[in-house]
Scaffold this active site. Structure first.
Site, PDB file in Angstrom:
ATOM      1  N   CYS A   2     -25.761  15.719  34.935  1.00  0.00           N
ATOM      2  CA  CYS A   2     -24.492  16.195  34.425  1.00  0.00           C
ATOM      3  C   CYS A   2     -23.412  16.008  35.476  1.00  0.00           C
ATOM      4  O   CYS A   2     -23.647  15.479  36.555  1.00  0.00           O
ATOM      5  CB  CYS A   2     -24.596  17.676  34.055  1.00  0.00           C
ATOM      6  SG  CYS A   2     -25.973  18.066  32.956  1.00  0.00           S
ATOM      7  N   ARG A  48     -22.142  17.483  30.109  1.00  0.00           N
ATOM      8  CA  ARG A  48     -23.595  17.495  29.981  1.00  0.00           C
ATOM      9  C   ARG A  48     -24.179  16.165  29.523  1.00  0.00           C
ATOM     10  O   ARG A  48     -23.727  15.578  28.536  1.00  0.00           O
ATOM     11  CB  ARG A  48     -24.033  18.583  28.998  1.00  0.00           C
ATOM     12  CG  ARG A  48     -25.551  18.783  28.997  1.00  0.00           C
ATOM     13  CD  ARG A  48     -25.983  19.834  28.023  1.00  0.00           C
ATOM     14  NE  ARG A  48     -27.413  20.095  28.167  1.00  0.00           N
ATOM     15  CZ  ARG A  48     -28.194  20.572  27.214  1.00  0.00           C
ATOM     16  NH1 ARG A  48     -27.675  20.879  26.030  1.00  0.00           N
ATOM     17  NH2 ARG A  48     -29.485  20.764  27.423  1.00  0.00           N
ATOM     18  N   ILE A  51     -30.939  16.397  28.706  1.00  0.00           N
ATOM     19  CA  ILE A  51     -32.257  15.843  28.998  1.00  0.00           C
ATOM     20  C   ILE A  51     -33.357  16.840  28.633  1.00  0.00           C
ATOM     21  O   ILE A  51     -34.354  16.484  28.009  1.00  0.00           O
ATOM     22  CB  ILE A  51     -32.381  15.476  30.503  1.00  0.00           C
ATOM     23  CG1 ILE A  51     -31.279  14.501  30.915  1.00  0.00           C
ATOM     24  CG2 ILE A  51     -33.756  14.917  30.804  1.00  0.00           C
ATOM     25  CD1 ILE A  51     -31.355  13.139  30.269  1.00  0.00           C
ATOM     26  N   GLY A  74     -28.506  18.312  37.613  1.00  0.00           N
ATOM     27  CA  GLY A  74     -29.799  17.913  38.157  1.00  0.00           C
ATOM     28  C   GLY A  74     -30.958  18.383  37.310  1.00  0.00           C
ATOM     29  O   GLY A  74     -30.815  18.672  36.119  1.00  0.00           O
TER      30      GLY A  74
END
Length: 659
Positions: A2, A48, A51, A74
């Site tokens: 992000c 964003r 994931i 992360g």
């Protein structure tokens, strides 16, 4: 992965519109949504790339009682295990996201939580009641985090271009940062190439209150004393390395709610990653490789060997010199620093290729050369140390002829020059002896610069002074690894050539060799297990020989390279080059001597950029990238046509309106 941004002020409530402008500079880091939190002192922003927990992981995120807020870039790969531990301690969760694990881990352990995280992150935690802002960055600097302090405000972001969205922040180049880049290939944190803009160093956290700004480490690389290296045998260490790396690969390949691919470079590192995925998961593996039309740089035959061995669905993109020249301005804008090689550009094109195939996440082999001693600089240092122990010997310097067999101008082709060059600065008492030839070669670029009182006379002394006091008890290889892990790894490999080239195309990179447990094991290994004689990454080859073809295991080390000057002065020269190297633009930037630039570009045009020396190639890249940086970030403000107005954020939480 992000993008994060935010601002802190104790004088007045921050403006939501300012954070919105910052997020508009980061659409590539977060195309799947955005959010903003604000109260009377802080504004946190987030874009964003979804994931994990695609439905439930929107940010900024707060605890149920709103006592802690976080904006996070992360992955915390061990979030599943941490969640179970925290549940056992009485915590309750509303989502499956690793973001919520960070919130509860902070509540439970405060700053000790960062030592428990196994991942890659840059984050900001805000405690509204205590009026504390905490910034943290992962151990080795996989994820970027920048900040500036101006007019009573602290502004931070994943990229500098977002900080420059604030028109009050001054923009100028920092000559010490440029000198570090032209010596080490990158700045050394906390410095950047922009005056007044810092980066949070890897492995550090910052605690910011109204009265203090405290930056301190929570982790640093550790190595054993030379006389106390563990006596473990090679078989045991190879077995433990294999176990830890298999676990690291599984964490990074399987913990995702979107497709994950992997890069195949043709070398052993990416081959190991792909082989582990094929052996230890049951997910279909798609691999992506970079080819070059110029056979001097192409590693396609080795890539094909590995893809066929594993039976992957393999994809290739072929790059030529013109592709590099055309894309280079975009690369510099994303890198936000000068680069001394064009090599980040093909990586930029490769990540776009992976994204086009529907892969927002790739697992790669970055980090293996640093933590397991794979670079030629380590072999070079081993030979130079051998020569230094008997400087009067006439035979020992001949060993230097073994270096860099892949280079057209390898030492063996000009032995007298090579022996003289590599025999400079030979002192076993110098903790940086391993890196002196590289630094001396790179620092010659400074001879092209305009004299100015802000140019430092030497940047190497400061770096050596930062080495831990216990470094003198380390093996020389460990000292060389520390230097590499403090300069080239975070500043170039993971940034200019890594995160920036991946996230430019909204692709997250994951690096198993930089797993917390792998790195800590590698640090404890005896130097001889990493570099046995001149056999680099010896323990890695031992650990995975059964999974790899012979031609991969025993392939001589060849670093990733790409065309440099030829990309800008070839048969089809790039139009922007003439503009940024014009005497007017060079003079306006005030960094390089216009006559020196003119002489170098004339030489390049005459030769078509082909057959240039290593130093001239670095000079070309330093000039072009610095000139572009000045045009984009000093004359311009870091914005570009690629920026787009931010759609209405998915979430705005405005607590300032109720304070």
């Amino acid at each position: 992965m992000c993008g994060i941004a935010g601002t802190l002020s104790f004088d007045r409530p921050p403006e939501i519109e300012m954070v919105r402008r910052m997020l508009c500079r980061l659409p590539h880091r977060g195309p799947d949504g955005s959010g903003i939190y604000r109260d009377e002192h802080v504004a946190l922003g987030h874009t964003r790339l979804a994931i994990v927990d695609v439905a439930g992981g929107a940010q900024p995120m707060g605890t149920e009682d709103e006592s802690v807020w976080v904006t996070f870039n992360g992955e915390i790969f061990n979030h599943v295990e941490l969640r179970q531990e925290l549940i056992g301690l009485g915590h309750r969760f509303r989502t499956r996201s690793d973001t919520e694990v960070i919130l509860h881990a902070w509540q439970q352990w405060q700053e000790e939580c960062f030592s428990r995280f196994n991942g890659q992150w840059a984050l900001a935690i805000w405690e509204p009641r205590g009026h504390r802002l905490i910034l943290s960055r992962d151990r080795l600097g996989v994820r970027p985090l920048y900040l500036t302090r101006h007019r009573g405000r602290v502004t931070f972001a994943s990229e500098i271009k977002a900080i420059f969205a604030d028109p009050d922040v001054p923009r100028s180049l920092d000559r010490t940062g440029l000198a570090e880049t032209m010596t080490f290939w990158s700045t050394v944190a906390p410095r950047t190439v922009f005056a007044g803009v810092e980066q949070l160093p890897p492995g550090h956290l910052a605690v910011i209150t109204e009265r203090s700004h405290d930056v301190r480490p929570y982790w640093r690389p550790e190595f054993p004393e030379r006389r106390q290296e563990p006596a473990h045998d090679l078989e045991r260490n190879a077995s433990e390395l294999r176990d830890r790396l298999v676990e690291a690969v599984q964490l990074r390949f399987l913990r995702s709610d979107v497709p994950v691919g992997t890069y195949l470079s043709g070398g052993i590192d990416s081959a190991v990653i792909a082989a582990v995925i094929a052996r230890h998961t049951d997910v279909r593996l798609e691999t992506f490789s970079l080819r070059f039309s110029d056979g001097d740089f192409d590693e396609g035959s080795f890539q094909q060997v590995m893809a066929q061995r594993l039976g992957t669905e393999h994809h290739e993109i072929t790059i030529d010199a013109h592709d590099i020249g055309a894309a280079f301005p975009d690369v510099v804008r994303h890198a936000e620093t000068p680069v001394l090689r064009a090599a980040p550009t093909p990586m930029f094109l490769l990540s776009a290729f992976a994204r086009e195939h529907g892969y927002p996440v790739v697992v790669t082999g970055e980090g293996a050369d640093e933590v397991l001693a794979g670079y030629d600089i380590f072999r070079e240092a081993r030979l130079r140390e051998f020569v230094a122990r008997d400087p009067e010997s006439l035979l020992r310097p001949q060993a230097l002829d073994l270096l860099y067999p892949w280079m057209a101008r390898a030492p063996g082709s000009a032995p007298a020059f090579a022996r003289e060059f590599f025999s400079r600065n030979l002192s076993v008492d110098d903790p940086a002896m391993s890196h002196r030839p590289r630094w001396d070669s790179s620092a010659s670029l400074l001879a092209l610069t305009v004299p100015h009182p802000e140019w430092p006379t030497d940047v190497t002394t400061g770096l050596v002074a930062r080495m831990p006091v216990e470094h003198r008890a380390w093996d020389p290889l460990s000292r060389a690894q520390w230097l590499e892990m403090s300069t080239l790894l975070p500043g170039y490999i993971l940034s200019s050539q890594g995160d920036r080239m991946l996230m430019a195309n909204s692709v997250e990179g994951r690096f198993p060799f930089l797993d917390k447990n792998v790195v800590e094991l590698a640090g404890r290994l005896p130097a001889r297990h990493k570099l046995l004689g001149l056999d680099e990454k010896h323990v890695l080859k031992k650990a995975f020989a059964d999974l790899l073809p012979e031609e991969i295991v025993h392939r001589p080390k060849q670093p990733y390279r790409s065309p440099d000057a030829a990309a800008f002065f070839g048969r089809d020269p790039t139009t922007w080059v003439e503009a940024v190297t014009s005497p007017e633009e060079v003079d306006a930037a005030g960094i390089f001597e216009p006559r020196a630039v003119a002489a170098l570009t004339t030489k390049c045009r005459r030769k078509g950029g082909v057959g240039m020396s290593n130093t001239d190639n670095m000079r070309v890249l330093a000039i072009l990238s610095t000139q572009l940086l000045h045009r984009q970030f000093i004359v311009g403000d870091g914005s570009s046509a690629a920026d787009r107005p931010l759609a209405e954020p998915t979430m705005i939480i405005d607590r300032a309106a109720h304070s």
